[in-house]
Motif scaffolding. Structure first.
Motif, mmCIF file in Angstrom:
data_model
loop_
_atom_site.group_PDB
_atom_site.id
_atom_site.type_symbol
_atom_site.label_atom_id
_atom_site.label_comp_id
_atom_site.label_asym_id
_atom_site.label_seq_id
_atom_site.Cartn_x
_atom_site.Cartn_y
_atom_site.Cartn_z
ATOM 1 N N ASN A 89 0.827 -1.216 0.000
ATOM 2 C CA ASN A 89 0.000 0.000 0.000
ATOM 3 C C ASN A 89 0.857 1.262 0.000
ATOM 4 O OD1 ASN A 89 -2.629 -1.007 -0.136
ATOM 5 N ND2 ASN A 89 -2.695 -1.405 2.050
ATOM 6 N N THR A 109 2.415 1.999 -3.337
ATOM 7 C CA THR A 109 1.508 2.510 -4.370
ATOM 8 C C THR A 109 0.749 3.750 -3.902
ATOM 9 O OG1 THR A 109 -0.074 0.871 -3.596
ATOM 10 C CG2 THR A 109 1.139 0.337 -5.577
ATOM 11 N N ASN A 110 1.260 4.399 -2.848
ATOM 12 C CA ASN A 110 0.697 5.668 -2.393
ATOM 13 C C ASN A 110 -0.722 5.525 -1.840
ATOM 14 O OD1 ASN A 110 0.790 8.582 -2.171
ATOM 15 N ND2 ASN A 110 -0.546 8.709 -3.961
ATOM 16 N N LYS A 111 -1.116 4.285 -1.537
ATOM 17 C CA LYS A 111 -2.466 4.087 -0.996
ATOM 18 C C LYS A 111 -2.516 4.571 0.447
ATOM 19 C CE LYS A 111 -4.300 1.681 -4.465
ATOM 20 N NZ LYS A 111 -3.364 2.187 -5.475
ATOM 21 N N LEU A 157 3.178 6.615 -10.552
ATOM 22 C CA LEU A 157 2.079 5.700 -10.228
ATOM 23 C C LEU A 157 1.430 5.109 -11.476
ATOM 24 C CD1 LEU A 157 0.488 7.618 -7.242
ATOM 25 C CD2 LEU A 157 1.570 5.390 -7.138
ATOM 26 N N TYR A 168 -1.566 -2.188 -9.095
ATOM 27 C CA TYR A 168 -1.627 -2.945 -7.848
ATOM 28 C C TYR A 168 -2.988 -3.604 -7.742
ATOM 29 C CZ TYR A 168 -1.829 -3.611 -2.715
ATOM 30 O OH TYR A 168 -1.979 -4.118 -1.445
#
Lengths: 245, 286
Positions: B48, B51-53, B75, B80
């Motif tokens: 996470n 992936t900048n979540k 991104l 993902y």
């Protein structure tokens, strides 16, 4: 990379079903019913909506604002899921979300003004110039209404982003109550007081601003910008785990 | 080149729960990596963050020298696929929408894979069984042609036949269009033949990050009579003790080259290769 405007259209498309239903029932239908049919739902509404000058417009504004609140609140979670699967950054998500709210606000403002202007004097034949720049202040009132709705949207965005960060169910419950007060007032038959209160606020603001609608619009837009920055700081911290748990 | 560098990543949930503790990791591009660890080890948190979540409490992740945090350009190279990734459309529409976000998305290939895996593309993507949903997500990932694919439990709920087919498809796709693939899974035995590099995470810390061959060469298994095994283990590091009757099996944490064949032979101890799953299990035991 998909740009913010396209993602804003995606957001509107994603929520299209109930957006269209809400738009029809909370924006178009009441406006047509009020302006064209001059229909009173009860005496209390009738007094507030028809007797007081400008009551119809305020009634429509309240419904439009409520529609925006519902859109902002209920589409937020779906849109975060959307953001997650397509790897959209928070910055872009926020910009797209605000653009989608801006598009909705503009649509509502235009719809209201067109319906109001056309149906208010059905026998009057307008030229396009008169329609837009004539005595009816079409552009001015659309800009005014648009700025009001943008302010409302940004406030709701701030409210929803704060709400999304609150985990305590009791605090959440307390936060849910205020936006639904107008609905309670509608069913309790005291909606007229809501309209009258909004009218008083508007009159007070207009008097304070020497009746200058542009100052009013500017003030609204400045407030909207402040709300946007505030809500952006919440969205920036937004993690999927905050929304999900 | 899309080298993924994870620098000093720490993630603390709330005030006390430390999910990741000062993680440093370099992931070489165009290889298939396995991210292995027990439940709650921090695998999903790491994916996470990559992936900048979610945002790290401290540290940064860079891909090709650029940070992933709020970076659209970086991104857009990553896809993902999470366990709970849901798409609110029918499958054929998802393929179309994917091509808007991932310009390299190959709709024809996605359709052919759907046919191969008997997925009805006119079906709603939300109304699928767990196994079908996993296959569908894997199809989306493979057809995206993204430079970096992160797959979290890609075969969750998939039947053995389809699992086998899916692994073969991943390898075929990778050999035709090399890319960085990171697979996070608990099915280590199955994925062992697919992955080249392995990262083992335990309690939020990286305990191993090396090629599968190197990792497997860093340990071996011995079995024999308990006393003989104990004698062999004197001054040796070991783990995962299994005792059945008088027999004992142990994983020795020592380079395969350093094994003492003479002593083993004298003590009638059998020396064998260690399985990746067994080794991972023993390394992640508390």
């Amino acid at each position: 990379m998909r740009n913010s405007f396209k993602i804003a259209i995606d957001i509107l498309y994603l929520n299209r079903a109930w957006t269209l239903i809400g738009y029809f029932f909370l924006v178009i239908s009441p406006m047509v019913a009020l302006v064209y049919l001059d229909m009173g739902v009860s005496n209390a509404y009738r007094d507030a909506v028809f007797v007081v000058e400008g009551g119809k417009e305020y009634f429509a504004e309240v419904l439009s604002i409520w529609f925006l609140l519902l859109f902002t609140f209920f589409s937020f979670g779906t849109n975060i899921d959307f953001m997650r699967v397509f790897n959209v950054t928070r910055k872009k998500f926020f910009a797209s979300y605000m653009i989608s709210l801006g598009i909705l606000s503009l649509l509502i403002a235009l719809t209201q003004k067109i319906i109001n202007t056309v149906f208010a004097s059905p026998n009057f034949v307008y030229s396009m110039y008169e329609f837009i720049y004539g005595d009816y202040f079409f552009v001015t009132s659309v800009v005014w209404l648009f700025s009001l709705l943008v302010l409302a949207s940004s406030l709701f965005c701030l409210y929803t982003s704060i709400f999304s960060g609150v985990k305590d169910p009791i605090v959440r419950l307390f936060m849910v109550v205020p936006p639904f007060l107008p609905l309670v007032l509608i069913f309790s038959g005291d909606f007229s007081s809501v309209i009258l209160f909004i009218m008083q606020v508007r009159t007070f603001s207009e008097n304070r601003l020497a009746g200058n609608p542009y100052l009013m619009v500017s003030l609204f837009l400045i407030s909207a910008t402040i709300c946007l920055f505030a809500s952006h700081s919440f969205v920036k911290k937004l993690s999927i785990d905050i929304w999900q748990h | 080149m899309n080298i993924i560098k994870i620098k000093d990543i720490t993630k603390i949930y709330g005030k006390k729960t430390k999910a990741l503790d000062n993680v440093n990791l370099t992931i070489e591009p165009n290889k298939i990596h396995g991210l292995l660890g027990r439940n709650g080890a921090g695998k999903t948190t790491l994916l996470n963050i990559m992936t900048n979540k979610i945002l790290p409490t401290n540290g940064d992740v860079t891909i090709g020298g650029e940070t992933v945090i709020e970076n659209d350009k970086v991104l857009s190279k990553i896809l993902y696929i999470m366990v709970d990734s849901t798409f609110p459309w029918k499958i054929h529409k998802v393929f179309r929408r994917m091509s808007e976000f991932y310009p390299e998305f190959d709709i024809e290939y996605a359709n052919s894979l759907a046919e191969k895996f008997e997925i009805n593309i006119s079906k709603d993507s939300k109304g699928m069984s767990t196994g079908e949903a996993s296959i569908f997500r894997a199809i989306v990932a493979l057809a995206s042609n993204a430079e970096i694919l992160l797959l979290d439990e890609p075969v969750l709920g998939v039947d053995p036949n389809h699992r086998e087919m899916l692994y073969k498809e991943i390898i075929k796709n990778y050999s035709e269009k090399p890319k960085t693939i990171i697979i996070s899974t608990h099915l280590i035995k199955e994925v062992a033949t697919v992955i080249e590099e392995v990262t083992i995470i335990k309690n939020g810390e990286i305990i191993r990050n090396q090629s599968v061959d190197t990792l497997l060469a860093s340990a071996y298994a011995i079995s024999g009579r308990a006393e003989d095994v104990d004698e062999y283990l004197t001054n040796r590091k070991y783990t995962s003790i299994e005792v059945i009757g008088e027999s004992k099996t142990v994983i020795v944490l020592e380079d395969v080259k350093d094994k003492d064949v003479k002593l083993a032979s004298k003590l009638s101890i059998q020396i064998g290769d260690v399985e990746l799953q067994k080794l991972c299990m023993s390394l992640t035991e508390n």
